[in-house]
Design a protein around this motif. Structure first.
Motif, mmCIF file in Angstrom:
data_model
loop_
_atom_site.group_PDB
_atom_site.id
_atom_site.type_symbol
_atom_site.label_atom_id
_atom_site.label_comp_id
_atom_site.label_asym_id
_atom_site.label_seq_id
_atom_site.Cartn_x
_atom_site.Cartn_y
_atom_site.Cartn_z
ATOM 1 N N SER A 1 -6.911 5.840 -10.896
ATOM 2 C CA SER A 1 -5.633 5.872 -10.184
ATOM 3 C C SER A 1 -4.742 6.982 -10.729
ATOM 4 O O SER A 1 -4.026 7.648 -9.966
ATOM 5 C CB SER A 1 -4.926 4.512 -10.288
ATOM 6 O OG SER A 1 -4.474 4.241 -11.600
ATOM 7 N N MET B 1 -9.188 3.308 -4.067
ATOM 8 C CA MET B 1 -7.851 2.722 -4.077
ATOM 9 C C MET B 1 -7.611 1.814 -2.867
ATOM 10 O O MET B 1 -6.915 0.801 -2.966
ATOM 11 C CB MET B 1 -6.791 3.815 -4.125
ATOM 12 C CG MET B 1 -6.820 4.669 -5.395
ATOM 13 S SD MET B 1 -6.462 3.722 -6.902
ATOM 14 C CE MET B 1 -8.108 3.564 -7.616
ATOM 15 N N ILE C 1 0.290 2.115 -5.688
ATOM 16 C CA ILE C 1 -1.024 2.468 -5.125
ATOM 17 C C ILE C 1 -0.898 2.743 -3.636
ATOM 18 O O ILE C 1 -1.514 3.676 -3.108
ATOM 19 C CB ILE C 1 -2.043 1.354 -5.392
ATOM 20 C CG1 ILE C 1 -2.223 1.139 -6.892
ATOM 21 C CG2 ILE C 1 -3.384 1.689 -4.740
ATOM 22 C CD1 ILE C 1 -3.062 -0.071 -7.245
ATOM 23 N N CYS D 1 -1.945 6.277 -1.831
ATOM 24 C CA CYS D 1 -2.909 6.395 -0.736
ATOM 25 C C CYS D 1 -2.313 7.153 0.446
ATOM 26 O O CYS D 1 -2.978 8.002 1.054
ATOM 27 C CB CYS D 1 -3.375 5.013 -0.299
ATOM 28 S SG CYS D 1 -4.427 4.162 -1.497
#
Length: 343
Positions: free
Chosen positions: A196, A296, A313, A317
């Motif tokens: 990440s 993700m 997250i 994305c």
């Protein structure tokens, strides 16, 4: 090479950064290896001139038996799957006719692809694998091997089996410090946490080390790592750290510990010829989709199932998708935008 090894070759499906390094090392060590790749010029180079491994770790050229999926014949007991995570389903469709009745698949990929593979062929035919060494596909016949790093293998249920011992011995020919583990899910979730942060560095044109060391964006990296670790804990997984990534610091939101962890990751990523992530190369060099949905995106789905909030997250994305579609350009300003949800 023994007669048994010749009769039981290892099929490596995907001869890019990870698969290429592994295939070249195993073949050089005398193992019977059969490579498969969708790029015909790459297959021709491996067959004819040989695959060139370049960089500070090692330099050599190794001729390999190689085919495209269309020309491959035969069935194999040991298959190492080394394609991009979002190509897993298509690769399984093509390789299944070549998997012997007693065969199994080792996922040398990023993400939680073991889940998908086990759904398709059964958990008893799936072996978990974690790879973190740095490598890049440069062009047909050429792989950059940028740095050594952690490698681990384990059965999905934590058992110790003959095939695990066999594959661990083979992977140790590539990375002498490869680990045989009873907690492969811990490594895979640790890699997702680490990953990440690498996705965040790919929002920028900077190297992994330079982007990650930006003091004004500590909160971005802290939030992403914390979110992934919270989801892992919700899944009942004990995440494991490696190469500077301190899972405990991120699990407990220990900001001082997270700062030390990020500094250690920066140091690790400064000691490699692979200065930018594969995610960056997909966006900036190869102009193609990244693994963001297969890594993700899957994490977001699991988080929703557990009711774990993941604003960091989700924003990450969205920005990666914007770059993929040409709506945004890579820049440090994208990290600035992340700060609004990473506090």
């Amino acid at each position: 090479m023994t007669q048994a090894e010749n009769a039981d070759p290892i099929l490596i499906w995907g001869a890019g950064a990870i698969g290429g390094v592994m295939g070249a090392y195993l073949a050089r060590a005398g193992q019977a290896v059969h490579m498969v790749d969708v790029v015909e010029r790459h297959v021709e180079a491996m067959r004819n001139e040989g695959l060139s491994i370049e960089g500070p770790v090692d330099e050599f050229q190794q001729r390999l038996v190689a085919d495209t999926p269309e020309t491959l014949q035969g069935r194999f007991r040991r298959v190492i799957l080394a394609v991009k995570a979002h190509h897993t389903e298509a690769a399984l469709d093509q390789l299944m006719p070549h998997l012997s009745d007693d065969g199994f698949v080792v996922s040398a990929q990023n993400g939680l692809n073991e889940k998908l593979i086990a759904q398709r062929i059964g958990s008893q035919r799936t072996l978990g694998c974690f790879v973190n060494f740095g490598a890049d596909w440069l062009e047909p016949g050429r792989i950059l091997y940028g740095n050594r790093a952690a490698v681990a293998l384990g059965e999905l249920d934590g058992a110790v089996t003959p095939r695990l011992k066999d594959m661990h011995a083979l992977f140790s020919l590539v990375e002498s410090n490869a680990v045989q583990t009873d907690n492969i899910w811990g490594y895979l979730w640790g890699k997702l946490g680490y990953g990440s942060l690498l996705f965040a560095t790919a929002l920028t044109p900077e190297s992994m080390a330079d982007a990650m060391s930006s003091p004004g964006h500590h909160a971005v990296y802290a939030t992403l790592g914390e979110e992934v670790m919270r989801i892992a804990v919700a899944e009942g997984v004990r995440p494991l750290g490696f190469n500077g990534f301190d899972t405990e610091a991120f699990i407990h939101g220990d900001q001082a510990g997270i700062g030390r962890s990020i500094a250690a990751m920066v140091t690790h990523n400064r000691n490699t010829a692979k200065t930018h992530s594969g995610i960056y190369r997909d966006l900036a060099v190869r102009k193609r989709k990244t693994e963001v949905d297969a890594q993700m995106g899957i994490v977001l789905e699991i988080a929703r199932n557990h009711g774990v909030p993941t604003p960091g997250i989700a924003a990450l994305c969205t920005l990666i998708h914007d770059i993929e579609c040409g709506r945004r350009a890579q820049s440090m300003e994208l990290l600035d935008e992340m700060l609004s949800v990473c506090v």
